[in-house]
Design a protein around this motif. Structure first.
Motif, PDB file in Angstrom:
ATOM      1  N   SER A 307       0.835  -1.485   0.122  1.00 29.72           N
ATOM      2  CA  SER A 307      -0.004  -0.534   0.385  1.00 29.72           C
ATOM      3  C   SER A 307       0.873   1.247   0.355  1.00 29.72           C
ATOM      4  O   SER A 307       0.274   2.028  -0.786  1.00 29.72           O
ATOM      5  CB  SER A 307      -0.926  -0.158   1.458  1.00 29.72           C
ATOM      6  N   VAL A 308       2.175   1.110   0.680  1.00 27.76           N
ATOM      7  CA  VAL A 308       2.876   2.575   1.025  1.00 27.76           C
ATOM      8  C   VAL A 308       3.276   2.541  -1.039  1.00 27.76           C
ATOM      9  O   VAL A 308       3.883   3.469  -1.142  1.00 27.76           O
ATOM     10  CB  VAL A 308       3.971   1.908   1.807  1.00 27.76           C
ATOM     11  N   TYR A 309       3.809   1.429  -1.168  1.00 28.63           N
ATOM     12  CA  TYR A 309       3.844   1.581  -2.979  1.00 28.63           C
ATOM     13  C   TYR A 309       3.332   2.280  -3.629  1.00 28.63           C
ATOM     14  O   TYR A 309       3.399   3.014  -4.611  1.00 28.63           O
ATOM     15  CB  TYR A 309       4.440   0.461  -3.509  1.00 28.63           C
ATOM     16  N   THR A 310       1.918   1.720  -3.603  1.00 27.34           N
ATOM     17  CA  THR A 310       0.967   2.039  -3.921  1.00 27.34           C
ATOM     18  C   THR A 310       0.616   3.903  -3.867  1.00 27.34           C
ATOM     19  O   THR A 310       0.625   4.744  -5.234  1.00 27.34           O
ATOM     20  CB  THR A 310      -0.800   1.464  -3.976  1.00 27.34           C
ATOM     21  N   LEU A 311       0.637   4.198  -2.979  1.00 30.17           N
ATOM     22  CA  LEU A 311       0.744   5.669  -2.630  1.00 30.17           C
ATOM     23  C   LEU A 311       1.774   6.265  -2.798  1.00 30.17           C
ATOM     24  O   LEU A 311       1.487   7.240  -3.851  1.00 30.17           O
ATOM     25  CB  LEU A 311       0.272   6.354  -1.217  1.00 30.17           C
ATOM     26  N   VAL A 312       2.989   5.522  -3.154  1.00 31.50           N
ATOM     27  CA  VAL A 312       3.853   6.464  -4.027  1.00 31.50           C
ATOM     28  C   VAL A 312       4.201   6.927  -5.203  1.00 31.50           C
ATOM     29  O   VAL A 312       4.290   7.723  -6.383  1.00 31.50           O
ATOM     30  CB  VAL A 312       5.707   5.850  -3.709  1.00 31.50           C
ATOM     31  N   PHE A 313       3.712   5.021  -6.134  1.00 32.19           N
ATOM     32  CA  PHE A 313       3.127   5.555  -7.084  1.00 32.19           C
ATOM     33  C   PHE A 313       1.429   5.922  -8.085  1.00 32.19           C
ATOM     34  O   PHE A 313       2.299   6.585  -9.334  1.00 32.19           O
ATOM     35  CB  PHE A 313       3.065   3.617  -7.762  1.00 32.19           C
ATOM     36  N   ALA A 314       1.148   6.593  -7.188  1.00 31.84           N
ATOM     37  CA  ALA A 314       0.290   7.166  -7.780  1.00 31.84           C
ATOM     38  C   ALA A 314       0.385   8.769  -7.543  1.00 31.84           C
ATOM     39  O   ALA A 314      -0.053   9.101  -8.430  1.00 31.84           O
ATOM     40  CB  ALA A 314      -0.948   6.988  -6.446  1.00 31.84           C
ATOM     41  N   ALA A 316       3.082   9.444  -8.473  1.00 30.17           N
ATOM     42  CA  ALA A 316       4.159   9.555  -9.548  1.00 30.17           C
ATOM     43  C   ALA A 316       3.480  10.035 -10.994  1.00 30.17           C
ATOM     44  O   ALA A 316       4.301   9.983 -11.766  1.00 30.17           O
ATOM     45  CB  ALA A 316       5.442   8.517  -8.957  1.00 30.17           C
ATOM     46  N   GLY A 317       2.613   9.330 -11.297  1.00 31.10           N
ATOM     47  CA  GLY A 317       1.282   9.058 -12.232  1.00 31.10           C
ATOM     48  C   GLY A 317       1.416  10.127 -12.399  1.00 31.10           C
ATOM     49  O   GLY A 317       0.973  10.803 -12.811  1.00 31.10           O
ATOM     50  N   SER A 318       0.212  10.977 -11.137  1.00 38.29           N
ATOM     51  CA  SER A 318      -0.562  12.235 -11.468  1.00 38.29           C
ATOM     52  C   SER A 318       0.518  13.284 -10.908  1.00 38.29           C
ATOM     53  O   SER A 318       0.079  14.158 -12.467  1.00 38.29           O
ATOM     54  CB  SER A 318      -1.467  12.225 -10.125  1.00 38.29           C
ATOM     55  N   ALA A 319       1.787  13.061 -10.773  1.00 35.44           N
ATOM     56  CA  ALA A 319       2.345  14.542 -10.618  1.00 35.44           C
ATOM     57  C   ALA A 319       3.932  14.186 -11.637  1.00 35.44           C
ATOM     58  O   ALA A 319       3.972  14.547 -12.329  1.00 35.44           O
ATOM     59  CB  ALA A 319       2.686  14.712  -9.489  1.00 35.44           C
ATOM     60  N   MET A 320       3.102  13.631 -13.267  1.00 35.92           N
ATOM     61  CA  MET A 320       4.022  13.113 -13.573  1.00 35.92           C
ATOM     62  C   MET A 320       4.981  14.080 -14.787  1.00 35.92           C
ATOM     63  O   MET A 320       6.560  14.564 -14.942  1.00 35.92           O
ATOM     64  CB  MET A 320       3.915  12.100 -15.157  1.00 35.92           C
ATOM     65  N   THR A 321       4.185  14.771 -14.670  1.00 38.04           N
ATOM     66  CA  THR A 321       4.828  16.429 -15.613  1.00 38.04           C
ATOM     67  C   THR A 321       5.573  17.114 -14.489  1.00 38.04           C
ATOM     68  O   THR A 321       6.378  17.719 -15.174  1.00 38.04           O
ATOM     69  CB  THR A 321       3.147  17.295 -16.745  1.00 38.04           C
ATOM     70  N   VAL A 322       5.594  17.363 -13.454  1.00 40.74           N
ATOM     71  CA  VAL A 322       5.983  18.302 -12.620  1.00 40.74           C
ATOM     72  C   VAL A 322       7.120  17.781 -12.539  1.00 40.74           C
ATOM     73  O   VAL A 322       8.365  18.222 -12.400  1.00 40.74           O
ATOM     74  CB  VAL A 322       5.291  18.496 -11.476  1.00 40.74           C
ATOM     75  N   LEU A 323       7.286  15.730 -11.874  1.00 44.72           N
ATOM     76  CA  LEU A 323       8.147  15.328 -12.305  1.00 44.72           C
ATOM     77  C   LEU A 323       9.080  15.645 -13.206  1.00 44.72           C
ATOM     78  O   LEU A 323      10.751  15.943 -13.271  1.00 44.72           O
ATOM     79  CB  LEU A 323       8.506  13.734 -11.513  1.00 44.72           C
ATOM     80  N   LEU A 324       8.910  15.361 -14.399  1.00 48.77           N
ATOM     81  CA  LEU A 324      10.289  15.335 -15.479  1.00 48.77           C
ATOM     82  C   LEU A 324       9.453  17.371 -15.941  1.00 48.77           C
ATOM     83  O   LEU A 324      11.530  17.318 -16.131  1.00 48.77           O
ATOM     84  CB  LEU A 324       8.551  15.510 -16.549  1.00 48.77           C
TER      85      LEU A 324
END
Length: 396
Positions: A307-314, A316-324
């Motif tokens: 579940s912790v991984y799920t929170l982090v991945f969720a 990362a996926g929703s903020a992909m533009t910011v991370l890029l």
């Protein structure tokens, strides 16, 4: 235990009902008619692209605000509408993303009195694909989960109703965001849990664990948002919201969002833990409470990790533009993590994860206490003294 838990649930229902009534927003305080495309002579209409040609528009370099513009050609687009033909220029960024003949779009029509009618690209029409995806999802859920899947769909409808009719208007009207989030989330869980999983002592144990997790998340969210100086103004949308809804407590919404965001994963963990305890009790009816608790916690630890991984991945996926953008700007992640926009998500993820982790042992403890005890062994007294070939059973 059933009587005590029923009384507690009834008390929670009463308090939640009182809370909803007390916090219900005044309709006059909720901002209305703030849509910039709803003014006189302005409307959004459907259109179909009939022609798209590259257009040199000098895009590139830096804009007046110092932000880099997308380099490339714009597009001269012609589309048909129900009232005629619309022609407009599409900016370089959207033109580069692609627009083709036959695309279904929506355009903003400006028909001001005494001025020629003008058009502006608004968005693509996505109603059909979204509807088909939603129908496919609902059919699959009901086909696999059957009645529980159907009730889960009803639970989604209840959740959306609670958000759009109570929680979001209350935020806009200046209600205490954290209190509204806790009351609204409690009401959602009361309906969703019993709808999807049935009215039972097992579901009640999951409810108690969920409510405990909500309380922990709310307290941590309030403290962490204040400690981290999260103002809620981290993007242009936040600034626009502050202007449109002057009564809204934007900084308080940050903590409220932490409660709502963690609701789904929290519910998943608590239901799983309660089910694990019941299955362990059925498989080992003579096991003691500590043994059942230890076995269920071994399952819970695996669930916590995933579940912790799920929170982090969720995130990362929703903020992909910011991370890029972080990578493109060649700025360190630690440096960018302290900015308002990203810090909100980091704190939200960490607070949600802490509430989730603590909810596992709490729910497990509730479930162990509330699960049916090992069945009592019934002994038949001998008719006339010891019988040959039988041992006298001694009740423990």
């Amino acid at each position: 235990m059933k009587v005590v838990s029923s009384i507690i649930v009834a008390l929670v229902i009463v308090l939640t009902t009182i809370g909803v009534i007390a916090l219900w927003p005044d309709s006059n305080a909720v901002p209305k008619d703030q849509n910039p495309y709803s003014g006189p002579g302005v409307s959004i209409i459907k259109a179909t692209v009939t022609k798209s040609q590259p257009l040199e528009c000098g895009s590139g370099g830096e804009g007046p605000d110092g932000i880099t513009e997308v380099a490339g050609k714009c597009a001269d687009v012609t589309a048909t509408t129900s009232s005629g033909t619309a022609r407009f220029t599409l900016d370089a960024a959207r033109a580069k993303a692609g627009i083709e003949v036959g695309d279904k779009i929506t355009v903003v029509k400006f028909a001001q009195q005494g001025q020629p009618t003008a058009y502006e690209f608004y968005d693509f029409q996505r109603g059909l694909p979204l509807t088909l995806l939603a129908i496919a999802f609902a059919i699959l859920v009901v086909a696999v989960a059957r009645w529980r899947g159907l009730f889960a769909m009803v639970g989604i409808a209840v959740t959306l109703l609670a958000l759009t009719k109570f929680m979001l208007p209350a935020f806009l009207a200046g209600g205490n965001p954290l209190l509204v989030a806790v009351v609204g989330s409690t009401g959602i869980m009361l309906v969703v849990l019993y709808l999807a999983h049935g009215i039972s002592i097992r579901t009640t144990s999951a409810l108690f664990g969920t409510l405990a997790g909500l309380a922990i998340t709310a307290v941590l969210g309030l403290g962490a948002s204040g400690w981290s100086h999260l103002t809620g103004i981290g993007s242009e949308d936040d600034t626009l919201l502050a202007a449109v809804a002057p009564l809204a407590n934007i900084s308080g919404v940050v903590a409220a969002a932490m409660v709502v965001a963690g609701l789904g994963v929290l519910n998943d963990v608590t239901v799983t833990q309660a089910s694990a305890v019941w299955e362990l009790r059925a498989a080992k009816p003579d096991a003691g409470a500590l043994e059942i608790f230890a076995s269920a916690m071994r399952i819970g630890r695996d669930h916590i990790a995933s579940s912790v991984y799920t929170l982090v991945f969720a995130y990362a996926g929703s903020a992909m533009t910011v991370l890029l953008l972080i990578v493109a700007y060649q700025r360190g992640l630690a440096e960018m993590a302290t900015t308002e926009q990203i810090a909100q998500e980091v704190v939200r993820t960490l607070v949600g994860a802490i509430g989730l982790v603590l909810a596992v042992p709490i729910t497990t403890a509730f479930a162990v206490m509330m699960a049916p005890p090992p069945p009592d062994i019934q002994f038949q007294p001998p008719l006339a003294g010891p019988q040959p070939g039988r041992r006298r059973a001694t009740a423990n």
